[in-house]
Every structure is written in C-alpha cells, then in structure tokens.
Design a protein around this motif. Sequence first.
Motif, PDB file in Angstrom:
ATOM      1  N   UNK A 260       0.841  -1.202   0.000  1.00 27.65           N
ATOM      2  CA  UNK A 260       0.000   0.000   0.000  1.00 27.65           C
ATOM      3  C   UNK A 260       0.876   1.252   0.000  1.00 27.65           C
ATOM      4  N   UNK A 261       1.922   1.214   0.826  1.00 28.75           N
ATOM      5  CA  UNK A 261       2.837   2.354   0.877  1.00 28.75           C
ATOM      6  C   UNK A 261       3.459   2.577  -0.499  1.00 28.75           C
ATOM      7  N   UNK A 262       3.788   1.470  -1.167  1.00 30.09           N
ATOM      8  CA  UNK A 262       4.374   1.579  -2.501  1.00 30.09           C
ATOM      9  C   UNK A 262       3.384   2.251  -3.460  1.00 30.09           C
ATOM     10  N   UNK A 263       2.125   1.804  -3.419  1.00 32.58           N
ATOM     11  CA  UNK A 263       1.100   2.400  -4.286  1.00 32.58           C
ATOM     12  C   UNK A 263       0.909   3.872  -3.959  1.00 32.58           C
ATOM     13  N   UNK A 264       0.916   4.169  -2.668  1.00 33.23           N
ATOM     14  CA  UNK A 264       0.711   5.549  -2.240  1.00 33.23           C
ATOM     15  C   UNK A 264       1.829   6.434  -2.797  1.00 33.23           C
ATOM     16  N   UNK A 265       3.058   5.964  -2.631  1.00 32.00           N
ATOM     17  CA  UNK A 265       4.184   6.764  -3.113  1.00 32.00           C
ATOM     18  C   UNK A 265       4.145   6.925  -4.626  1.00 32.00           C
ATOM     19  N   UNK A 266       3.794   5.845  -5.326  1.00 31.99           N
ATOM     20  CA  UNK A 266       3.672   5.902  -6.788  1.00 31.99           C
ATOM     21  C   UNK A 266       2.631   6.934  -7.203  1.00 31.99           C
ATOM     22  N   UNK A 267       1.495   6.869  -6.502  1.00 33.12           N
ATOM     23  CA  UNK A 267       0.391   7.758  -6.829  1.00 33.12           C
ATOM     24  C   UNK A 267       0.799   9.216  -6.631  1.00 33.12           C
ATOM     25  N   UNK A 268       1.421   9.471  -5.493  1.00 31.06           N
ATOM     26  CA  UNK A 268       1.827  10.848  -5.204  1.00 31.06           C
ATOM     27  C   UNK A 268       2.887  11.312  -6.205  1.00 31.06           C
ATOM     28  N   UNK A 269       3.715  10.362  -6.614  1.00 29.64           N
ATOM     29  CA  UNK A 269       4.766  10.682  -7.574  1.00 29.64           C
ATOM     30  C   UNK A 269       4.162  11.020  -8.941  1.00 29.64           C
ATOM     31  N   UNK A 270       3.158  10.253  -9.350  1.00 30.54           N
ATOM     32  CA  UNK A 270       2.555  10.418 -10.679  1.00 30.54           C
ATOM     33  C   UNK A 270       1.642  11.633 -10.731  1.00 30.54           C
ATOM     34  N   UNK A 271       0.819  11.793  -9.696  1.00 27.45           N
ATOM     35  CA  UNK A 271      -0.153  12.873  -9.708  1.00 27.45           C
ATOM     36  C   UNK A 271       0.458  14.079  -8.999  1.00 27.45           C
TER      37      UNK A 271
END
Lengths: 232, 287, 414, 243, 333
Positions: free
Chosen positions: E317-328
């Motif tokens: 989940x942390x990985x997805x969160x970081x990815x999301x924040x990175x992309x958006x």
Amino acid sequence: MATILETQSLTKKFGGFTAVDEVSFNVQQGEIRFLIGPNGAGKSTFFKLIIGNHEPNSGTILFKNLNIEKLKMYERIKLGMGVKFQTPSVFSELTVLENLNLANNLNQLINIENVLKDFSLVNEINILAGDLSHGKKQWLDIALATLSKPELVFLDEPTAGLSFEETEKTSEIVKKLNKQGITFVIVGHDMDFVKQTASKVSVLHLGKIFFEGSVSEVLSNNGVNDIYLGIS
Amino acid sequence: MIMLFNIVYQFGDALSFLLLSAIGLAVIFGMMKIINLAHGEFITVGAYGTVVSAKAFNLPLPIAMAFGVIITIIFGLILEKLIIRHLYGRPLDSVVATWGISLIVSQSFLVIFGPSLEGLQTPLGNFKLGDYSYSEYRIFLIFFAFILLGLLYILFMKTSFGTLARATIEKPEIASSMGVNISNVYSVTFAIGAGLAGITGALYAPTMTVVPSIGQAFIVSAFITVVTAGASPFIGLIPAASFLSAVQTSVTFYYKATIGIIALLFSVILIIRFLPKGFSGLITKEK
Amino acid sequence: MKKIITLIITSFLSIILFSNVLFAETIKLGILEDETGNFAIAVIPKIHAYELAVKEINAKGGVLGKKLEIVRYDTQSDNTRFQEFARRLIEKDKVDVVFGAFSSASREAIRPIIDKAKMLYFYNNQYEGGVCDKNVFVTGAVPEQQFSTLVPWLMEKYGKNVYTIAADYNFGQISAEWVRQIVKENGGTMVGEEFIPLDVSQFSQTIQKIQAAKPDVLMTLMVGAKQASFYEQQAAAGLGIPMGTSVNVGQAYEHRRFAPPALENMYVTVNYIEEVHSVITSGEYHEKSKDFMARFKAEYPDEPYVNMEAANAYNAINIYALAVEKAGTTEKAKVIEALESGISFDGPSGVVSIDPKSHHGSHTIFLVEVGKGHKVSIPKVFKDVQPYWLGEAGCNLPEKADYSQYTPSKPPKS
Amino acid sequence: MKKDVLLKIENVNSGYGSTTVINNFSFSLNKSQILCITGRNGMGKTTLIKTIIGLIALRSGSIIFKNEDISKLNSSSRSIKGIGYVPQGREIFSSLTVEQNILMPVFTRKAFKYGVKNKLRDIYNLFPVLEEKKNNNGSSLSGGQQQQLAIARALIFNPEIIILDEPSEGIQPSIVSFIGETLKKLSNSFDTAFLVVEQNIAFISQLKSDCILVNKGSNVKTLTASQLSSVEKARELLSLESH
Amino acid sequence: MLNLIKKNKLPFISFLILSFFPIFIDSYYLSNISYFMCWTFISLGLALIWGIGGVLSFGQTVFFGLAGYSFAVISINFLGVVGVGIWSVFLALLITSLFGLIVGYFLFYGGIYDVFIGIVTLAITLVLETFLQQTAGPEYTIGTARLNGFNGMQGMPTIGFQELKYGRLEGFTQYYFILTLAILALILLYKFKNSKLGLIFLATKEDRNRVASLGYNVQKVQLIAFVISSLLAGISGILYTNWGGYITPSSMGLVSAALPVVWVAASGKKDFFSVFIGTIFLVWLSQMLAINGAQFAIIAMGLILVISTRFFPDGIILMFKNKLIEKVKWLQS
C-alpha cells in the motif's frame, strides 16, 4: 579548580576476569584528560562504568560531589554529562537536524547554525545521518554529545578512522568547546591527537592506573613505552 | 520403581516432542534468523511425504520416512531460491512471507489430498510393566531426538561446513570476500533446517492424525523451545526442552493438562525475563 | 516483472468484484459451512447433502411452486467468517433461512446476528445440547440421546468403573457432565476424569493416568484432528480398554482413516452413518439408508464417507421444505409456527420429528461397534429417542420465547 | 611498467545507487609490492577497495588480476583467485573460535587442504598470541589481537595480494608498528603484495611504500617511498590544502 | 487545519470519499465497511510500536481480547443501568491500558527486547486464550456474566444511547463513529510521531543505548508508546465485540495474533495512513476471496502476501501511495 569527577576503588569483574581493578581516578574542572593504554586494558569498561552502561562490583563514583553509581545512564546524563561511544552511533535514519534536535535533551534554546558551523555540517543539515562520510559521522556524534553544553563529556576514540587533517580539526573543536567550559575525558589511541589536545594523560594497564602525567611525561616514561607505545 | 520409570517415560516423551518440534526451527530461526511461521508446514510436508509414499508405492516405513525427508529438503531448497533468499537480513519481513507460505502449503494439501490421509500404524510394539504399558516407538523417539541433536551439534560446531555456515550467517559479505560461496551455504543450511522439520513430520506421521493442519501442533512448542534455548540453539535446546517439559509434565500430573500448558507458557515468559540469553547463555557464560 | 504482477493482481481483483450475478425469484437458503480449515473433513459431506436435498426437491417442482436456491459461503472454520457471512446472507442476499455451522462456537458466533435479524436458523450437528432459541432449530443429536443409550449399555457389558477424557471446552465439559450423571444414575463410579485442551496432540501422560485408574470403560470425548491422535497413541501403547464416544466415527470416520487397531473396541451412538445399510442387512433402516446412499453416491461418487451430519443436513432441508409447504409462505414467523406444530420427516435413518418445546429433533440411535480390523457392527438400535431434557427442564419455546443456551447445571428454570 | 604486474586497475567507476563515488581510477600493483592509499574520509577509499574485491559492482573500467579481467566475477571467486582481504573494523566472526576464524577460508578451497598445517604453524609463529587463544571465541580478543587474527585469516590461503582497510584504526601504537613490520617481512619473504588503505601517517612512512592520494574518488598523485621517509615530510606532501 | 489538509491531500481525499460512502451504498456494505474499519485500530497500534519504535509485539490480540471481554462482562453485569453501553467502554479501556502498562513495564523494565518481546506477548495471549477456552462451567461467572468458554460471550448491549433514534452504534451511527475515531487516531498518531517523544521513540529503534546516553529515559518512552498501542488494540476489540455482539477466545489464538502483524507488514509499517487503508483492503480482500475463490481463496491470499513481500518490501500500500503521489503532481504538497 574543583574536582568534577572522582572514582574511588572502582572495580568491575566479568566472570573471573577483573576488567577494572580498584581504580581511583579524578578529573578537575576544565581539563582535557586522555585515557590511553593497551587494547584490553579496561579503558572502555571504565568509561562505561562512569556513564552507567555497566554496574560496578564495588567502589563509588562522584560527579560534582554527588554519588552517581546507583543512577541509570539517562539520569547521570541529565546531571550534566555527555557521551560519544566508540563506534560512531548517530541515528542513520534521521536527518542531521533531527539528530541534533534529539540531542537537545533539556529543550534549551540552542543556536543550531553555530553548531553546524563548528562541526562543518552546514551543507548536510537535511541529509540522513547514515549517508554522511565516516568523518562527518564522528563530528556529528561529538556534536550530539556536546550540544546541550554538559559540564563533562566523554569521548571514546573520537578520531578513529580520521585523516590527520580531520584529526587536527577535531582537536580544534575539542579545544574550542573546552574554552566554553566543557571538561573532557577522552579515550583513544591516536597519539597525534593526544599530543595536540591533552592537558593531562592517564595510562590504564591491566585494569589499573599505570601512570598519570602530562603528555611529555607520558611520552618519556619507559614503562609506558614498553607496554603501549613501542617506540624503542 | 515402576513409578520412577513412568515419570522418566512421561518426561522423556514430552521432552522428545519439544526437541523434535524445535530442531528444524533451531537452524532456520535460531541460526538464520528467519522467523519461519511456515515451520509447521515443513513438518506437514515431511508427514505427507512419508504417508503418501508409503501408501502409493507400498514402501516400508523407514524408506517412506526417508522419502518424506527428501521431499521436504527439495521443498526447502525451492522455497529458499524463490523467496527466502530475498529475506536474509530482513527478519521481520520474513513473518509475512512465511505466513503466506504456510497458508499456501496447508491449503494446497487440502485441495490435493483432501481433508485427511489414511493413517499409518505406529511401528514397533508395546511392553508392560505392572499395570502400565508403553509404546516402544515412543522410547525410540526419545533416543532418536538426542542422537539427532548430537549429530547436529557436531555438524554445526565441529565440521568445516558448520564453520562456513556460521561465518556466512554472521557476516555474509565478509565471508563472501574470504571465498565462500554464500548463496550455496545459505541454500544448504536452509535445506538442512527444512530437512530436520521433515524428519519431525516423518517421525510423528504414524502417531498422529494426518491432516493438512498437522504442522500446527508443533509450531508453538517449536518457537518457545528455540527462543528459550538462546543464541546457541544447539547447546541450549536440551536444557530448555528439559526444563519446559519438566514444568509441563509435573503440572499436568498434579493438576490438569490445561494448567500444564498455561504453566509452560508462563515459564517461557519468566525464562525470557530472567535468562535473557536463554539456556545457552547460562552454559557458555558469554560476557 | 513488477508491472506484470501488478497487472495480474489488479485483473484478478476486478474479476472477483464483478462476478455477482442476479437470480430470478426463488426461495433462498443461506448455507454457512466450513468447506476449508480444521473442520472441513466432517463438513464436506454435509455440504453435499444440502445440495442433494435441494436438487431432489427442485426436481419435484420445488416448494410452493418456487425453486430452492442455495447461497453458500465457505466459512473456513473461522468464527469471524461466520459473523461476516451471516450478515451478508441476511442483509445483502436476503435469504429466507440459514443452515449451517459445525462447531458450537461458530453457532454461538452467528446466533446474536440471527436473533437480532429474527432470521430462521437450522443447526444440523450433534452438539452438547441446551440451545433454547426461538429462531433456532436443531436436527443433530444431543447428549441425552447419545449418552443415555450408550453409557448404560457399555456399563452393563464391561463394568461399572468409568473414566472420561474430554476436550477442555464447552462441548467436552458438558458432555462429560452428562456422562457423569448417567453413570451415577446407573449405579456406576467415575474413576477419573481428565479435560484436555484442544491444542494437545500428545497423550502418553493421559494414557498412563488412565492405566493408573484401571477403568472398565473409557469415554473419549475428543474433538478435532489433534485430539484424534489419541487413538493411534493409545493403541501403540497397548491401552486395551473399551471406549465409548459421541463424536468419533460418526463425524470424521476415523475408523476408515486410521490404520487398525487404533479404533478397535470403540463404541459410538450415532443417528446415522453410511454403514447402516450394509451392516443391517434387512428391514426399514437397511432400505432407507440404501436408497439414500444410492442417491448420494450417484451425485457424489467420490465422497469418501457419508456421515451422520450429512443425514442431519439432508433432513434439515426437507424439514424446512415441509414447514414452508405447511405454512404456505416463507414468512419466518409462520414457518416457525408450522415447525412448532410438530413436523416429521422420514429420512435416511427413519422418522425425525421436531419437538415443539425445544426445537430439537427426535432420532433413531444406532449403537455402533468398531471391532477387529475396524470392522463395523451395530449391536443395538434405539428407536425414536426423544430430546427430552430441555423441554423437561423448562424450555417451552411456543409459550415463551427464549434466546439462550442452558446446561444441566444451569437449566432454564433456575 | 614492470613485467610482473599483479593487479591493474584501469579507469574504474563505481558507487552506490545514483551517486558515483569512484571516478576513472587507475593504478597498478606489482608482485610483493606494498602500496598505500590515503586521503580524507568520504573520498572513496573504502568504496575503491570494495570494488576491487567485488562487494560493490563495477560500472565501467577493468580490474586485471594476474593478467585476467576479474571484474565480472563475484567476490568469492575473486578471493579464490588469490585476493585476501582484511576489512575495516576487523570483522572477526565472533561465534567461531580463533582457529576456526583462521581456517575458515581454507574450508572453501579444496586445493589448499594439503599443507594447511604447516601454514598454520607459520602463522602461529608470526602471531604467537593467536596460538595461545586458539580455542577462545573470536569475540573475546582485544582489538589488537583481532587485527592480527584478521591478517592471519587472510594469510592462510597464500594469496598473492592482501588488501587491508585501515589496519591501524583503534589499535595501540606498539601493535601498529608490530603489524607494519610484519607486513614488510611478509612481502619480502613470501612475495605477498599488500594494498593498504591508511590514514595514519606514522604507519604509512613505516611501511616505506609508495602511496596514492585519493580525493573525490580520483587518483590525485602518487608519492614514492623516499618522499615519505619522514613523518613530517609525509604530512606536508599528503595534505590536500584548500582546493 | 488548512495546512494539515494541504500537506496530506491523499488522506484527506480518502476520508472525504469514505464519509460520502453511505449515500451510495446499502446497509450491508455500510456495516461491512464498518467491520473492516474495526480492525484498523489494532493495526495502527502495532504500526506505532513496530513501524516507528521497532518493537514487534506478536500478541496485541491479548489487549483486543481483554478489552472485548471486559466490555462484555461489565456491560452485561450492569444491563439496564443508565448509559452502561458507554461507560463500560471506558472502564474496559481503562482495564486494557492498565494491563498494557503492566505488560509493558515487565517487558521494557525487565530488559526484554527484539524477538523476545514478540514471544512474550504471544505467550501472554495464548495463556489468556487457553484459560478462557475452558471456562464453560458455571463456576466461571463474573457477577451475572458467564464467560462461557470456547463458545464465547454474547448478550452485551449495543454501545450508545439506547433511547435515541440514531444513538446506538449500528448502521450509520456505527459507520461515522468508527470513521471519526479512525481519523482522530490517525491525527493523534501523526502528532505523536512528529513530537519530540515520537522522535525519541523513533531513535530507540536504531540504538536504545545511544538514546539513553543523550539523557532520555528510554524505557519510559517505550512504555508510553506500548500503552497507547494496547489502548488502540483495545478499541478494536470493543468495536469488534459491539459489531458482532460476540467475543470468543479464538480472537486471541495464534492465527488471530498473526493477522495484525501480516496486515501491518504487508501494508507498509512505517506509514500510518497506509496501514489504515491496507488493513481495510486486506480484510476486504480475504473476505472477497473467501466468497468467490472457494478452495483457492486461502492459496490466493498466501500468494499475494508472498509476492508482495518479495517484490514490495516496504509494503504494497505504501508503494502504491508513493507511486500515486509521484505520478499525480497535484497530490504533492
């Protein structure tokens, strides 16, 4: 000058082995005292006894005329001590700034910028301490020990792994802090550093104080030469 | 006299159960620091390997047992290569992965072999002393547990492989720079741990109901024994298991089994509190 | 690599999310059974029996002209799953009735939810007895049916000194209480009693304790796969005392799964097992069981064993269908009323009638003996054994709604 | 260049993650030569060593050992080829006995099983304190004894070269000079070459060897043994005053 | 406040969505999501001591169970007394945190560390489980409440004001209550993490001795965090008991004890928000798999756990969160 630290017949045994043997030792306010001696002479154990990492088997420790041998480490520190252990133990997952904030144990108003300048850490303020070079880790570690301006600071091998230039710089830092009122007890092997910094030297051998005197007295003592320096 | 033999038999039986529960975990958790929640499933693999091969190929029991152990070793090797080797030095992450493995294994066995296997008969016979009768196989287990532990001690403390294994686990980079093929050493050590768990499964398979969850019977005993054994598990296992089984059997004898288990767990808590280095720390007297 | 795995996981999840399909109007039967986990072994035949009953009823045109439809979830032998899925059945699937649960703990886990929603619930398992609940009907056997037949028979045959080992939880403790009481009533002596936690799988100490007490009869009220290891271990140690139980053989068919002589000399009272038709070679029970087995095996040829809970499950569906037929509606209060009017169903082991007071069923009880080489015989059949205790003790559901579980030492009247 | 070049580093680049620590580093080392590498902290000395022994991956450049490019090999294979290593901080295996520590590298080398007894004899003669404590645990030794053990552990399999990282760190002066003498003796009598990362000027000048000064991951200058013959002079030459 | 939102856009949006959920979903999903959220507190408590302080407790369920049982026993005993459903919650939490204090004192002042903490707390929870399992008999009655052994306790009142229309913790009320409590818990946990105390606790993970050498009472700080985490586990226990009207010893068994550890580790133990979302996600996932996956549900769950630790060591989940924040870009502060 007043005595800031005094031990009386301090003894520590591990199993059958006596690491520190009835050591009576005292440090005056304002000194930069070095503790040298062969590997295994009991320097680190002695140092850990004073700061409260080990419990002594017998003997007393007086800090500012208070008996502290029964106190826990953090209680002794709060009385006005600072410590740097042998291997640099900064908090590698915290930034330099967070490390320094952590060391401010009395929540004083401290001018962090000056501290950073003193220890050449200005550019590393937001870097994780784990990413610092070995030398900067040593300095940060000394900064942690001295940040809250304790009266007495112990440094265990502060120049291990430092180049001679860095060693000189460390010596300057120590002397500067000493002028600001910090008394130092330093454990180390680096004779260059000793020569540059010490006001008095104690030589530990087989758990006992073997010799005490100024730098030149120590260097010219034959006994110390035999057991430790090895300059023939 | 019979009473004394009874006490020794009951104590030895409980002791051998703890020792054999713990023996594979002593390597994988005690030495390699992998918190292996799938330890019970390794035992399950050994038990199923034994029973399935005994039934399918009509093998005599000792050969079927060897077969079960070999299957567990292969299973351990594959697991090490695929998953475990990415977890060295991340002991706490191993919790999740090994939990996942344990779910997969026990459920796969349910899907493949159904909810239960037809049992094997306990080998050897029984003998009588007065009013009491005893299973000879249980006595064999007691001796076997001690012999196995002795061999393991020699393997890890006295042989060159053991030296390499301990060195590799302590400082893998340094060992590698001294010429050790650490990836092989890890694989072999892990496979030994798995194989030992397989031996436990094989040995107990004929005495228990063989179901996919058979390994769960061992997991708590295994962890408490290894933890109380301390940093040098091969030295600490026997005193730890002796103490724990003495507590359990005597309390069970005077009160009841439930209180025996509670006493066992309590003594684990107290041992950890007052012997932080476990029983091996008491023996080696490390500074 | 990571991308591919992420993709696989995401697509996998979306399939799961959108796979619910809507059905036409039917009578919805919610079933919660442990298809996986510790209890799977005894529960899988039960699930098949539900399906068989539903199929048969639908083949005959259903109930009130509506087809029966099963909504089933795997509760994984996990109490929290029972709670999750009981709510799902009631609130989302809006079922008309709930069947299921194996362990008593899982039944107790869903009873508060059932009662809050005033759902109709059938518990189809032999258990420790005592549930007196307006919304709950029980088609499994209870201790008074199993022990009042078994214990006196064993004492007469082997002697008056009885030793009980039992699982140390509700079922074992209450069953042991029944044994104690019946032994006393029949002039016997309890020479020992031991309660063993469910997690125990090693029994050397227990075996020696039993030998020290020298009983004539050993009652083994052992539950679960770990405790079932007792039988192999007692045989290996050569214990050799006749054993009686209410759980083994009839649920998890240990006599088929364990190598002899683990279960030799074991006596069990059951309200059904698949051997009924082969051991009893003629008469009513032979015919009914044979017919049932034939239909069952035609549908599920790989079923390893048709146990008593399968028969209970089969009966439960049929009893519910009869009650709905009688009530003319699936409205719960009406169906309960119909059930309380005394519904009977002629099932695989004869007539089962619902006792209006306690909502429990009457049973034919077969006394099963596991002999040399695990050969099964049935030395005695007890006809029409009533679940008498709850009603006598003061449970009277048609008169007074109740939602509790009672024990002999804590009956409803006190 | 002399003919008997043992180790040759050419245009080596390496580092951790996204940071490059070692930049186009080149030098070579001959048979039985002692070569020092010095420089301030954080300038990449340890990274360089770890790149040579294979604990850090090489990005570009080559590492030639005995005329063979070893830069693709993993660290254990490089060790088997004949590279010994004495890590910073000694890194003794604390759970092994002293003798097990010494013999550990032999256990992975089938070819060295013979003659190991004599070699062990030689080592015990060189470091008598280790024989005295051979059945003690590695962790029970003092710092100076551990340093001797770390060298013994590297010597046991007759490597052509031994790489030492900060051997004087935390060691009392008398043992430091004893170690210095031992290294010189070994390079003379056993033809072992030594690559020594060191910051202790006294030790460097004691070794009477050439010395590479490293700054920011690059080879700044090489000083000859004669230039470093006195401590004071060495200090002057090796200082990296205000760049 | 605005600053807080600006810095935490993703959590803020998530909670906004969660608070509008009831408009779109029926009562079943409402109660089901409430149920998922019940479990987040025990995870958050574990994330506090494990993710920040490096203390892995394998037996947080002992506080879960103790709180559930205390609530049941107290509220059943005082059935009919005004407000029992509410003050019995506070009493139960008091008991739980006192027990947390005792256990924590035993652990930290007894010098127990690392994996030993995990084993000690596991042993404590198994002791309680083993004891409660055999309390079926009438002798195990506290006041009017029977412990009822393995089969568990029921019959406790629903938390809340029984007289008010939406006063009881069920349906909407339950959903919003738990959601508010979760937001509150998250804010307080982030406050703690960013405080000096939090910094000290974070530092103890790396080197306790060094923290003590800077003049801090390490044991006291660890004890405070441990008590907070036991309290959070207790909140989960009470909410769960209230949700199902039922509490059983098996909620303290080995399997139950392992679950929070798995949730926290697989979500990303260093980030409270990820742990919150991850717990909901994983409980939902395992339920969905059980509904649709039949026999393969448990295997699929196992595979997901193995793969996520293998490829996403910091938590999926942390990985997805970081990815999301990175992309958006917009989500970045």
